[in-house]
Design an enzyme around this catalytic site. Structure first.
Site, PDB file in Angstrom:
ATOM      1  N   ASP A 199       0.778  -1.277   0.003  1.00  0.00           N
ATOM      2  CA  ASP A 199       0.019  -0.114   0.001  1.00  0.00           C
ATOM      3  C   ASP A 199       0.849   1.284   0.019  1.00  0.00           C
ATOM      4  O   ASP A 199       1.760   1.339   0.909  1.00  0.00           O
ATOM      5  CB  ASP A 199      -1.106   0.068   1.001  1.00  0.00           C
ATOM      6  CG  ASP A 199      -1.797   1.212   1.321  1.00  0.00           C
ATOM      7  OD1 ASP A 199      -1.918   2.224   0.605  1.00  0.00           O
ATOM      8  OD2 ASP A 199      -2.875   1.110   2.183  1.00  0.00           O
ATOM      9  N   ILE A 200       0.745   1.969  -1.173  1.00  0.00           N
ATOM     10  CA  ILE A 200       1.754   3.102  -1.129  1.00  0.00           C
ATOM     11  C   ILE A 200       1.484   4.411  -0.165  1.00  0.00           C
ATOM     12  O   ILE A 200       2.247   5.101   0.290  1.00  0.00           O
ATOM     13  CB  ILE A 200       1.650   3.677  -2.592  1.00  0.00           C
ATOM     14  CG1 ILE A 200       2.778   5.107  -3.006  1.00  0.00           C
ATOM     15  CG2 ILE A 200       0.222   4.404  -2.839  1.00  0.00           C
ATOM     16  CD1 ILE A 200       2.857   5.206  -4.362  1.00  0.00           C
TER      17      ILE A 200
ATOM     18  N   ASN B 192      -6.654  12.087 -11.336  1.00  0.00           N
ATOM     19  CA  ASN B 192      -7.417  12.613 -12.435  1.00  0.00           C
ATOM     20  C   ASN B 192      -7.278  14.153 -12.571  1.00  0.00           C
ATOM     21  O   ASN B 192      -6.684  14.777 -11.469  1.00  0.00           O
ATOM     22  CB  ASN B 192      -9.086  12.284 -12.184  1.00  0.00           C
ATOM     23  CG  ASN B 192      -9.757  12.926 -10.991  1.00  0.00           C
ATOM     24  OD1 ASN B 192      -9.344  13.886 -10.679  1.00  0.00           O
ATOM     25  ND2 ASN B 192     -10.428  12.081 -10.237  1.00  0.00           N
TER      26      ASN B 192
ATOM     27  N   GLY C 137      -9.331   3.734  -7.178  1.00  0.00           N
ATOM     28  CA  GLY C 137      -8.106   3.184  -7.032  1.00  0.00           C
ATOM     29  C   GLY C 137      -6.973   4.044  -6.183  1.00  0.00           C
ATOM     30  O   GLY C 137      -7.306   4.364  -5.142  1.00  0.00           O
ATOM     31  N   VAL C 138      -5.734   4.361  -6.604  1.00  0.00           N
ATOM     32  CA  VAL C 138      -4.694   4.735  -5.872  1.00  0.00           C
ATOM     33  C   VAL C 138      -5.118   6.193  -5.409  1.00  0.00           C
ATOM     34  O   VAL C 138      -4.762   6.861  -4.300  1.00  0.00           O
ATOM     35  CB  VAL C 138      -3.275   4.748  -6.233  1.00  0.00           C
ATOM     36  CG1 VAL C 138      -3.161   5.577  -7.412  1.00  0.00           C
ATOM     37  CG2 VAL C 138      -2.255   4.882  -5.295  1.00  0.00           C
ATOM     38  N   ASP C 139      -5.594   6.830  -6.548  1.00  0.00           N
ATOM     39  CA  ASP C 139      -6.223   8.433  -6.104  1.00  0.00           C
ATOM     40  C   ASP C 139      -7.026   8.162  -4.748  1.00  0.00           C
ATOM     41  O   ASP C 139      -6.890   9.339  -3.963  1.00  0.00           O
ATOM     42  CB  ASP C 139      -6.675   8.916  -7.212  1.00  0.00           C
ATOM     43  CG  ASP C 139      -7.176  10.465  -7.421  1.00  0.00           C
ATOM     44  OD1 ASP C 139      -6.295  10.827  -6.585  1.00  0.00           O
ATOM     45  OD2 ASP C 139      -8.000  10.622  -8.130  1.00  0.00           O
TER      46      ASP C 139
ATOM     47  N   GLY D 145      -4.411   1.526 -14.384  1.00  0.00           N
ATOM     48  CA  GLY D 145      -5.851   0.825 -13.733  1.00  0.00           C
ATOM     49  C   GLY D 145      -6.885   0.895 -14.648  1.00  0.00           C
ATOM     50  O   GLY D 145      -6.879   0.792 -15.780  1.00  0.00           O
TER      51      GLY D 145
ATOM     52  N   TYR E 295      -7.398   3.586 -16.402  1.00  0.00           N
ATOM     53  CA  TYR E 295      -7.006   4.186 -17.669  1.00  0.00           C
ATOM     54  C   TYR E 295      -6.610   3.134 -18.749  1.00  0.00           C
ATOM     55  O   TYR E 295      -6.272   3.761 -19.744  1.00  0.00           O
ATOM     56  CB  TYR E 295      -5.914   5.124 -17.370  1.00  0.00           C
ATOM     57  CG  TYR E 295      -6.423   6.577 -16.704  1.00  0.00           C
ATOM     58  CD1 TYR E 295      -7.725   6.664 -15.972  1.00  0.00           C
ATOM     59  CD2 TYR E 295      -5.791   7.731 -16.626  1.00  0.00           C
ATOM     60  CE1 TYR E 295      -8.115   7.720 -15.382  1.00  0.00           C
ATOM     61  CE2 TYR E 295      -6.052   8.805 -15.969  1.00  0.00           C
ATOM     62  CZ  TYR E 295      -7.453   8.872 -15.244  1.00  0.00           C
ATOM     63  OH  TYR E 295      -7.797  10.033 -14.732  1.00  0.00           O
TER      64      TYR E 295
END
Length: 176
Positions: free
Chosen positions: A10-11, A24, A32-34, A119, A121
């Site tokens: 996990d970042i 985005n 997702g990560v965002d 992901g 995208y």
């Protein structure tokens, strides 16, 4: 010791100077990560992002990390995959380049990247990984900061792809 590391996990848990957000264009959070970064950082991140008035594809902007262990978040907007005929490769490389330039400008010694655009995208993972590795490797050859770049993969599959392509590129990352 290699300046490139590879990590599966996990970042949002990494204690580095900056994590990169695959954002985005609004910079106001998403999936997702965002979404994970925005949730972990707390509502102050969205308030600061609101003041940045968005970000163009291939560009990057920096904010504080708020409740994250990372001191900063570098937000970059990756390209949607449209078959490879709309400058997707160049735009993705630009995401890494601009993020690294921001890290250098702000004296950030450690930075962690997710697999940008792979992901929702739909950028092909192997192609995106090759672009990420080549762009980071070239930047590190020409600059002393950041001192350490970590590629962070959430899934075991992504980790294996990064590991194989890093080995093929002659970069045997230090495990963390």
């Amino acid at each position: 010791m290699s300046r490139i590391q590879l990590h599966q996990g996990d970042i949002t848990k990494l204690n580095v100077d900056a994590i990169v957000n695959a954002a985005n264009s609004s910079l106001l959070g998403g999936g997702g990560v965002d979404g994970a970064i925005h949730r972990a950082a707390g509502p102050q991140l969205a308030l600061e992002c609101l003041k940045l008035a968005g970000c163009k594809t291939g560009q990057a902007k920096i904010t504080a990390g708020y409740k994250l262990p990372a001191r900063h978040v570098i937000h970059t907007v990756g390209p949607y995959w449209s078959g490879g005929n709309r400058h997707e490769d160049e735009l993705l490389a630009s995401c890494y380049q601009h993020s690294l330039e921001l890290a250098e400008k702000h004296g950030l010694k450690t930075i962690a990247f997710p697999a940008i655009s792979t992901g929702i995208y739909r950028f092909p993972l192997e192609r995106a990984t090759q672009i990420a590795i080549a762009t980071v490797k070239t930047f590190l050859e020409e600059h002393s900061i950041p001192e350490q770049v970590t590629f962070v993969c959430f899934s075991a599959h992504d980790f294996q792809v990064y590991q194989r392509l890093l080995q093929e590129a002659g970069n045997l990352p230090d495990p963390i």
